[in-house]
Design an enzyme around this catalytic site. Structure first.
Site, PDB file in Angstrom:
ATOM      1  N   LYS A 177       6.759   4.321   4.693  1.00  0.00           N
ATOM      2  CA  LYS A 177       7.922   5.194   4.549  1.00  0.00           C
ATOM      3  C   LYS A 177       9.189   4.375   4.308  1.00  0.00           C
ATOM      4  CE  LYS A 177       7.521   8.852   7.129  1.00  0.00           C
ATOM      5  NZ  LYS A 177       7.485   9.452   8.458  1.00  0.00           N
ATOM      6  N   GLU A 182      -5.338   7.004   1.997  1.00  0.00           N
ATOM      7  CA  GLU A 182      -3.925   7.345   2.147  1.00  0.00           C
ATOM      8  C   GLU A 182      -3.393   7.964   0.862  1.00  0.00           C
ATOM      9  OE1 GLU A 182      -1.507   4.164   3.643  1.00  0.00           O
ATOM     10  OE2 GLU A 182      -3.237   3.098   4.440  1.00  0.00           O
TER      11      GLU A 182
HETATM   12  P1  ADP Z   1       1.851   6.435   8.794  1.00  0.00           P
HETATM   13  O1  ADP Z   1       1.612   4.976   9.037  1.00  0.00           O
HETATM   14  O2  ADP Z   1       1.878   7.257  10.062  1.00  0.00           O
HETATM   15  O3  ADP Z   1       0.885   7.005   7.771  1.00  0.00           O
HETATM   16  P2  ADP Z   1       3.884   6.469   6.695  1.00  0.00           P
HETATM   17  O4  ADP Z   1       5.081   5.575   6.687  1.00  0.00           O
HETATM   18  O5  ADP Z   1       2.780   6.131   5.713  1.00  0.00           O
HETATM   19  O6  ADP Z   1       3.340   6.526   8.181  1.00  0.00           O
HETATM   20  O7  ADP Z   1       4.392   7.963   6.447  1.00  0.00           O
HETATM   21  C1  ADP Z   1       3.421   8.976   6.297  1.00  0.00           C
HETATM   22  C2  ADP Z   1       3.911  10.356   6.733  1.00  0.00           C
HETATM   23  O8  ADP Z   1       5.096  10.705   6.003  1.00  0.00           O
HETATM   24  C3  ADP Z   1       2.888  11.420   6.363  1.00  0.00           C
HETATM   25  O9  ADP Z   1       1.900  11.566   7.371  1.00  0.00           O
HETATM   26  C4  ADP Z   1       3.756  12.669   6.216  1.00  0.00           C
HETATM   27  O10 ADP Z   1       3.859  13.352   7.454  1.00  0.00           O
HETATM   28  C5  ADP Z   1       5.122  12.115   5.806  1.00  0.00           C
HETATM   29  N1  ADP Z   1       5.470  12.322   4.386  1.00  0.00           N
HETATM   30  C6  ADP Z   1       6.680  12.777   3.958  1.00  0.00           C
HETATM   31  N2  ADP Z   1       6.723  12.853   2.618  1.00  0.00           N
HETATM   32  C7  ADP Z   1       5.520  12.427   2.155  1.00  0.00           C
HETATM   33  C8  ADP Z   1       4.960  12.285   0.834  1.00  0.00           C
HETATM   34  N3  ADP Z   1       5.672  12.594  -0.280  1.00  0.00           N
HETATM   35  N4  ADP Z   1       3.679  11.840   0.716  1.00  0.00           N
HETATM   36  C9  ADP Z   1       2.965  11.525   1.832  1.00  0.00           C
HETATM   37  N5  ADP Z   1       3.433  11.639   3.103  1.00  0.00           N
HETATM   38  C10 ADP Z   1       4.705  12.085   3.277  1.00  0.00           C
HETATM   39 MG    MG Z   2       0.523   6.099   5.865  1.00  0.00          MG
END
Ligand code: ADP
Ligand code: MG
Length: 154
Positions: A21, A79
């Site tokens: 993110k 993912e």
């Molecule tokens: P994690 O390590 O928990 O997967 P990330 O940094 O990969 O964290 O963020 C993933 C989370 O961001 C997803 O589970 C979802 O809730 C949120 N999210 C928001 N926008 C998106 C997007 N466009 N695509 C995927 N996930 C998103």
């Molecule tokens: Mg993730």
């Protein structure tokens, strides 16, 4: 590529906090059970397809099948980065995807900048591919209109 198109539905769980993110490219992770239901010989790498959260709209996505660092890289992780800006996170929601095509194998990058620009290129490639009629039609597949309870692969 064998197994494609591949339909799959499952809960979005917390990932391993690799900071996707923070890179501007959040990836919704599937639970271990969903990942185990994938064909064991499916290639790791970057794919493109369609995705929908709950009964929301269907959006373009890029997906990575990689090795899961939480399990010493002996299990896979799946993912999905949805090419859409969401207002809120959607942990715990049901994510439905169809994996349509393969872009490339996983690579190692010498810098964060190189990684990010490779992902941006994958996203552009996904957008182009999914506009082709034979790929675009999967956006309207009945799979995305099934009741959420039917967590089937087919
Ligand atoms: P994690 O390590 O928990 O997967 P990330 O940094 O990969 O964290 O963020 C993933 C989370 O961001 C997803 O589970 C979802 O809730 C949120 N999210 C928001 N926008 C998106 C997007 N466009 N695509 C995927 N996930 C998103
Ligand atoms: Mg993730």
């Amino acid at each position: 590529m064998r197994h494609l198109p591949y339909f799959c539905r499952g809960e979005v769980v917390k990932g391993f906090g690799r900071g996707s993110k923070e890179l501007g490219i959040p990836t919704a992770n599937f639970s271990e059970q969903v990942v185990e239901s994938f064909p064991s010989d499916i290639s790791t790498g970057i794919y493109y397809g369609w995705a929908c959260v709950g009964n929301g709209d269907v959006h373009k996505m890029v997906l990575s099948i990689g090795w899961n660092p939480s399990y010493k890289n002996i299990k896979k992780s799946v993912e999905t980065h949805i090419i859409h800006t969401f207002k809120d996170d959607f942990y715990g929601e049901i994510l439905s995807i169809v994996i349509v095509g393969y872009i490339q194998s996983e690579k190692n990058f010498s810098s964060l900048e190189a990684l990010i620009s490779a992902i941006q290129e994958d996203i552009e490639e996904a957008k182009r591919q999914l506009d082709l009629p034979e790929h675009f039609k999967l956006k309207d597949d009945n799979f995305f209109h099934l009741p959420e309870g039917k967590t089937v692969n087919r």
